[in-house]
Design an enzyme around this catalytic site. Structure first.
Site, PDB file in Angstrom:
ATOM      1  N   GLU A 226       0.886  -1.177   0.000  1.00 40.02           N
ATOM      2  CA  GLU A 226       0.000   0.000   0.000  1.00 40.02           C
ATOM      3  C   GLU A 226       0.916   1.217   0.000  1.00 40.02           C
ATOM      4  O   GLU A 226       1.497   1.556   1.029  1.00 40.02           O
ATOM      5  CB  GLU A 226      -0.908  -0.003   1.240  1.00 40.02           C
ATOM      6  CG  GLU A 226      -1.827  -1.216   1.354  1.00 40.02           C
ATOM      7  CD  GLU A 226      -2.913  -1.244   0.289  1.00 40.02           C
ATOM      8  OE1 GLU A 226      -3.142  -0.202  -0.360  1.00 40.02           O
ATOM      9  OE2 GLU A 226      -3.520  -2.305   0.085  1.00 40.02           O
ATOM     10  N   CYS A 260      -2.243   9.390   2.380  1.00 35.88           N
ATOM     11  CA  CYS A 260      -1.716   8.849   1.119  1.00 35.88           C
ATOM     12  C   CYS A 260      -2.580   9.182  -0.085  1.00 35.88           C
ATOM     13  O   CYS A 260      -2.098   9.240  -1.203  1.00 35.88           O
ATOM     14  CB  CYS A 260      -1.587   7.339   1.252  1.00 35.88           C
ATOM     15  SG  CYS A 260      -3.109   6.562   1.831  1.00 35.88           S
TER      16      CYS A 260
END
Ligand SMILES: NC(=O)c1ccc[n+]([C@@H]2O[C@H](COP(=O)([O-])OP(=O)(O)OC[C@H]3O[C@@H](n4cnc5c(N)ncnc54)[C@H](O)[C@@H]3O)[C@@H](O)[C@H]2O)c1
Ligand SMILES: CC1=C(/C=C/C(C)=C/C=C/C(C)=C/C=C/C=C(C)/C=C/C=C(C)/C=C/C=C(\C)C=O)C(C)(C)CCC1
Length: 534
Positions: A226, A260
């Site tokens: 991720e 993110c």
């Protein structure tokens, strides 16, 4: 919630020499098969739920200490968020774990009970980043427990208070032989990487992600990565500019933009760029009436290194600051900042901001915006689109991303029940909700051939007999409905449907029903008109 009175143990690095034992204990526990019992998993998940509840004051205090994260955000996006995630796994575990009958089996083999058995992968390593230090290691843990894996967690050393509280929480409340926390930085992660894992889940930067993937490849260990990205937001003339500005501001202010998925840059139609910037300023004032620095709601940058990384982007930009721009290193404070830029090479376009700053790039039209975004980063983690339906459809069709959000800032990635992950260099694999369970599960296809079938199976045994094969093929092979040019052949079936469906193959059964409806309505209308004339 008061978070200040809680005492948090000083950061303690796990000794390197005990790391092999930590990992082998978790492997031995998995080998004992106890984690395969759904009841055992449910008990661990329930214990995690209550541990989160009981440790909430410590976790909130730790988040405040590490990131100056306010209690509101800490509860909403970390502690309470993972509690909800836990409950979702608990409530759906039986369904997720159920063996599934496989339906796509040729009729010839339909008596062989083809099914998919969901098996835990084994012992997994979860490595976390600093920005959501609780959520981003515990949500993967929920998936690992649900799937029946044992796990070792390595939280970020940049959020030491959170790392210590999680270590105490997990090791005092969950099965100690199944779940452990290793604290430390690169040497400890390297020592962990020297152990054998059945899967590694890594959340963090693309740079470290590739180190992890390379090391994992040596032992063919599967990885879920991720990672980050330079995420674009598109704002067209047809967008609701006030809403777009307000929602994007939220996306850049939550956790001080250390998210993110938050936008790195906004591609805005040049005709509305000034108005959009005005709306950004209005939103800023509404969210922080006394200024961002005075607000308890704005987190700080995690440390001086990241503060200086973000500052450097602002120092080196050739663009013009049109909102914000204040900084205070002593407090690691950076004001939500928008920079108007006109070059793709500007650091504000090229580097991942991962902070409360972003660029605004005026464009002539949507095609130019899409060209720019695809050139900056073809596979970002997230994309945000503000415009009318045709425009947002075009954006989704002409640019990919891990996930996408229409008319909002990354809301697709805010919900604990729906899959979340990157694409290409922004990540491999997904998790959350059922995807978390699947992430740590091996989908094992099983078939079972009954004894009585052996006569029917004669065809597969040596010595081969061509006549038996031909016979089987005649009865079981399907015929294609297309020719060598790839065109669908219009056979008798097509013409039957053509007539029954009142012409054209458009609209399928629904289309045919609509046409029949029109015919029947027309018939009754003509009967009615005739009756009136009489
Ligand atoms: N896709 C996502 O879900 C997601 C979520 C949060 C953050 N991120 C990304 O993470 C980055 C910020 O987080 P970060 O700074 O904590 O990431 P990072 O990659 O620096 O660190 C992540 C983890 O890797 C470890 N690590 C660091 N260097 C290492 C090395 N050389 N060898 C082995 N391990 C090492 C750290 O101790 C930490 O636990 C940003 O790029 C952001 O976009 C992605
Ligand atoms: C008012 C009533 C109702 C409606 C309520 C509504 C519509 C509420 C909306 C709430 C919103 C918008 C909540 C926002 C939450 C944001 C969250 C949780 C953000 C999470 C961020 C995350 C997970 C970040 C992750 C970062 C990562 C992965 C990387 O860095 C009804 C309709 C319910 C009826 C009653 C009244």
């Amino acid at each position: 919630m008061a978070a200040s009175k809680v005492l948090i143990a000083p950061f303690e690095v796990t000794p390197l020499d005990i790391i092999p034992a930590v990992s082998s204990t978790a492997r031995a526990t998995f080998a004992s098969h106890k984690t395969k019992d759904l009841q055992w998993r449910l008990v661990q998940l329930r214990k995690l739920y209550w541990a989160l509840d009981d440790f909430k004051p410590s976790l909130l205090a730790a988040l405040q200490q590490d990131l100056h994260k306010g209690g509101y955000e800490s509860d909403f996006t970390e502690v309470d968020w993972v509690k909800n995630d836990c409950l979702h796994m608990i409530n759906n575990l039986e369904t997720f774990a159920k063996t599934e009958k496989l339906k796509d089996v040729p009729v010839t083999y339909s008596m062989m009970n083809f099914r998919v058995k969901k098996e835990p992968l084994g012992t997994v390593l979860i490595i976390g980043p600093y920005n959501f230090p609780v959520q981003l290691v515990l949500a993967p843990l929920v998936g690992a427990i649900g799937a029946g894996c044992t796990a070792v967690i390595k939280p970020s050393e940049l959020t030491p208070a959170c790392a210590m509280v999680m270590k105490e929480m997990i090791e005092s409340r969950l099965d100690r032989n199944a779940f452990a926390v290793v604290n430390g930085a690169v040497p400890e992660t390297n020592a962990l990487m020297d152990e054998k894992w059945d899967k590694i889940m890594f959340t963090g930067s693309a740079q470290v992600g590739s180190i992890i993937a390379r090391k994992a490849a040596e032992t063919l260990t599967p990885v879920c990565l991720e990672l980050g990205g330079r995420n674009p937001a598109f704002v067209t003339k047809k967008a609701n500019l006030a809403l777009a500005a307000r929602r994007l501001m939220w996306g850049k202010c939550l956790n001080a933009g250390q998210v993110c998925m938050s936008h790195n840059y906004v591609l805005v139609d040049k005709d509305v760029a000034d108005t959009f910037i005005e709306f950004l300023k209005i939103s800023y004032k509404e969210m922080f009436p006394n200024g961002a620095k005075a607000s308890p709601d704005l987190s700080r940058i995690v440390n001086a290194r990241h503060f200086n990384r973000i500052k450097k982007m602002l120092d080196e930009t050739k663009g013009k600051i049109v909102m914000g721009g204040q900084m205070d290193e002593s407090e690691l404070f950076i004001e939500p900042t928008a920079v108007l830029v006109d070059s793709l090479d500007d650091p504000m376009m090229q580097e991942e901001s991962f902070g409360p700053i972003f660029s605004v790039y005026p464009v002539d039209n949507l095609d130019q915006a899409l060209n720019i975004a695809n050139a900056v980063h073809r596979t970002p983690l997230a994309l945000m689109a503000f415009g009318d339906k045709a425009e947002t459809t075009k954006i989704l069709d002409e640019m990919t991303s891990g996930g996408a959000c229409i008319n909002d800032a990354y809301f697709h990635g805010a919900v604990h029940t729906v899959p979340f992950g990157g694409v290409g260099d922004s990540g491999w694999g997904a998790y959350r909700g059922k995807a978390s369970f699947d992430n740590f599960t091996h989908f094992r296809t099983v078939s079972e051939t009954p004894n009585w079938m052996d006569k029917l199976l004669r065809v597969r045994y040596m010595p081969y007999d061509w006549s038996e094969l031909r016979f089987l093929q005649r009865w079981t092979n399907k015929k294609p409905n297309f020719d060598r040019q790839g065109t669908v052949a219009k056979g008798s079936g097509y013409w039957m449907w053509f007539f029954l469906g009142l012409g054209t193959d458009g609209g399928g059964v629904k289309g045919a029903l609509k046409r029949w409806l029109v015919v029947v309505a027309g018939y009754y209308l003509s009967v009615y008109v005739k009756a009136r004339r009489r």
